[in-house]
Scaffold this motif. Structure first.
Motif, short mmCIF file in Angstrom:
data_model
loop_
_atom_site.label_atom_id
_atom_site.label_comp_id
_atom_site.label_asym_id
_atom_site.label_seq_id
_atom_site.Cartn_x
_atom_site.Cartn_y
_atom_site.Cartn_z
N LEU A 188 0.83 -1.21 0.00
CA LEU A 188 0.00 0.00 0.00
C LEU A 188 0.86 1.26 0.00
CD1 LEU A 188 -2.74 -1.15 2.53
CD2 LEU A 188 -3.02 -0.84 0.06
N LEU A 189 1.94 1.22 0.76
CA LEU A 189 2.86 2.36 0.79
C LEU A 189 3.45 2.60 -0.59
CD1 LEU A 189 4.54 4.54 2.20
CD2 LEU A 189 6.16 2.74 2.88
N LEU A 190 3.86 1.57 -1.25
CA LEU A 190 4.43 1.72 -2.58
C LEU A 190 3.43 2.33 -3.56
CD1 LEU A 190 6.97 1.29 -4.20
CD2 LEU A 190 6.23 -1.03 -4.67
N LEU A 191 2.18 1.91 -3.49
CA LEU A 191 1.15 2.51 -4.34
C LEU A 191 1.01 4.01 -4.05
CD1 LEU A 191 -1.61 -0.25 -4.21
CD2 LEU A 191 -0.18 0.34 -6.17
N ASP A 192 0.96 4.36 -2.77
CA ASP A 192 0.85 5.77 -2.40
C ASP A 192 2.08 6.57 -2.82
OD1 ASP A 192 -1.69 5.62 -1.32
OD2 ASP A 192 -1.00 5.39 0.74
N LEU A 193 3.25 5.97 -2.68
CA LEU A 193 4.48 6.66 -3.08
C LEU A 193 4.50 6.94 -4.58
CD1 LEU A 193 7.12 4.81 -0.88
CD2 LEU A 193 6.44 7.23 -0.70
N LYS A 194 3.98 6.02 -5.36
CA LYS A 194 3.93 6.24 -6.81
C LYS A 194 2.94 7.35 -7.16
CE LYS A 194 5.76 1.84 -8.20
NZ LYS A 194 5.65 0.69 -9.07
N ILE A 195 1.84 7.44 -6.42
CA ILE A 195 0.91 8.55 -6.60
C ILE A 195 1.61 9.86 -6.24
CG2 ILE A 195 -1.22 9.62 -5.75
CD1 ILE A 195 -2.29 6.71 -5.35
N ALA A 196 2.33 9.85 -5.13
CA ALA A 196 3.05 11.05 -4.68
C ALA A 196 4.10 11.46 -5.70
CB ALA A 196 3.71 10.78 -3.33
N GLU A 197 4.81 10.49 -6.25
CA GLU A 197 5.84 10.79 -7.26
C GLU A 197 5.20 11.45 -8.48
OE1 GLU A 197 7.93 10.36 -10.87
OE2 GLU A 197 6.45 8.80 -10.37
N HIS A 198 4.03 10.94 -8.89
CA HIS A 198 3.34 11.54 -10.03
C HIS A 198 2.89 12.97 -9.70
CE1 HIS A 198 0.92 12.02 -13.58
NE2 HIS A 198 -0.09 12.39 -12.81
N GLU A 199 2.30 13.16 -8.53
CA GLU A 199 1.87 14.52 -8.14
C GLU A 199 3.05 15.47 -8.10
OE1 GLU A 199 -0.62 15.25 -4.74
OE2 GLU A 199 -1.89 13.51 -5.19
N LEU A 200 4.14 15.02 -7.50
CA LEU A 200 5.32 15.88 -7.37
C LEU A 200 5.89 16.25 -8.73
CD1 LEU A 200 7.37 17.26 -5.53
CD2 LEU A 200 8.54 15.06 -5.30
N SER A 201 5.77 15.36 -9.71
CA SER A 201 6.30 15.65 -11.05
C SER A 201 5.59 16.83 -11.70
CB SER A 201 6.18 14.41 -11.95
OG SER A 201 4.84 14.18 -12.34
N GLN A 202 4.43 17.22 -11.18
CA GLN A 202 3.67 18.33 -11.74
C GLN A 202 4.11 19.69 -11.20
OE1 GLN A 202 1.36 17.34 -14.17
NE2 GLN A 202 2.35 15.39 -13.69
N PHE A 203 5.03 19.69 -10.22
CA PHE A 203 5.45 20.93 -9.57
C PHE A 203 6.85 21.33 -10.00
CE2 PHE A 203 2.06 19.46 -6.93
CZ PHE A 203 1.48 20.60 -6.40
N SER A 204 7.11 22.63 -9.93
CA SER A 204 8.46 23.13 -10.20
C SER A 204 8.76 24.25 -9.21
CB SER A 204 8.58 23.63 -11.64
OG SER A 204 7.73 24.73 -11.83
N GLY A 205 10.04 24.48 -9.05
CA GLY A 205 10.47 25.54 -8.14
C GLY A 205 10.20 25.19 -6.69
N GLY A 206 10.01 26.21 -5.90
CA GLY A 206 9.74 26.02 -4.49
C GLY A 206 11.01 25.78 -3.69
N TYR A 207 10.82 25.58 -2.40
CA TYR A 207 11.94 25.37 -1.49
C TYR A 207 11.41 24.67 -0.24
CZ TYR A 207 15.65 26.25 1.83
OH TYR A 207 16.64 26.09 2.77
N SER A 208 12.21 23.76 0.28
CA SER A 208 11.91 23.14 1.57
C SER A 208 13.22 23.07 2.34
CB SER A 208 11.33 21.74 1.38
OG SER A 208 12.33 20.84 0.93
N GLY A 209 13.18 22.54 3.52
CA GLY A 209 14.38 22.46 4.34
C GLY A 209 15.50 21.65 3.71
N LYS A 210 15.17 20.62 2.96
CA LYS A 210 16.19 19.73 2.41
C LYS A 210 16.36 19.84 0.89
CE LYS A 210 15.33 16.32 6.00
NZ LYS A 210 14.11 16.91 6.55
N PHE A 211 15.41 20.44 0.21
CA PHE A 211 15.45 20.49 -1.25
C PHE A 211 15.31 21.92 -1.73
CE2 PHE A 211 13.83 16.31 -0.09
CZ PHE A 211 14.71 15.49 -0.78
#
Length: 93
Positions: free
Chosen positions: A11-34
């Protein structure tokens, strides 16, 4: 490995793949580590591949990235998905 842990990982792997797809739609930004969503995406994609291949050492990185108010929230903000991933990670730690 017990069947409950195997189910959580699946289940985690399925969610992570959804997250990876969502994240691929974003650009720029800033967080503590990235310094950008693109760098987070590249790193997350590599971590997912390693996890799929049985490398559980990435769980600590995933834990840090999906913890509330951390990198996922900073760069994407899908709280439902982020919280669900974090809860699954808690069960594996």
């Amino acid at each position: 490995m017990n069947s409950n842990r195997t189910s959580i990982k699946r289940l985690l792997l399925l969610d992570l793949k959804i997250a990876e797809h969502e994240l691929s739609q974003f650009s720029g930004g800033y967080s503590g580590k990235f310094d950008s969503a693109e760098n987070f995406h590249k790193t997350l994609k590599r971590a997912i591949t390693n996890f799929e291949l049985g490398d559980d050492s990435v769980i600590n990185d995933l834990w840090n990235w999906f913890a509330p108010t951390c990198d996922w929230d900073d760069l994407v903000g899908d709280l439902n998905l982020g919280n669900r991933i974090f809860e699954r990670l808690k069960e594996l730690k």
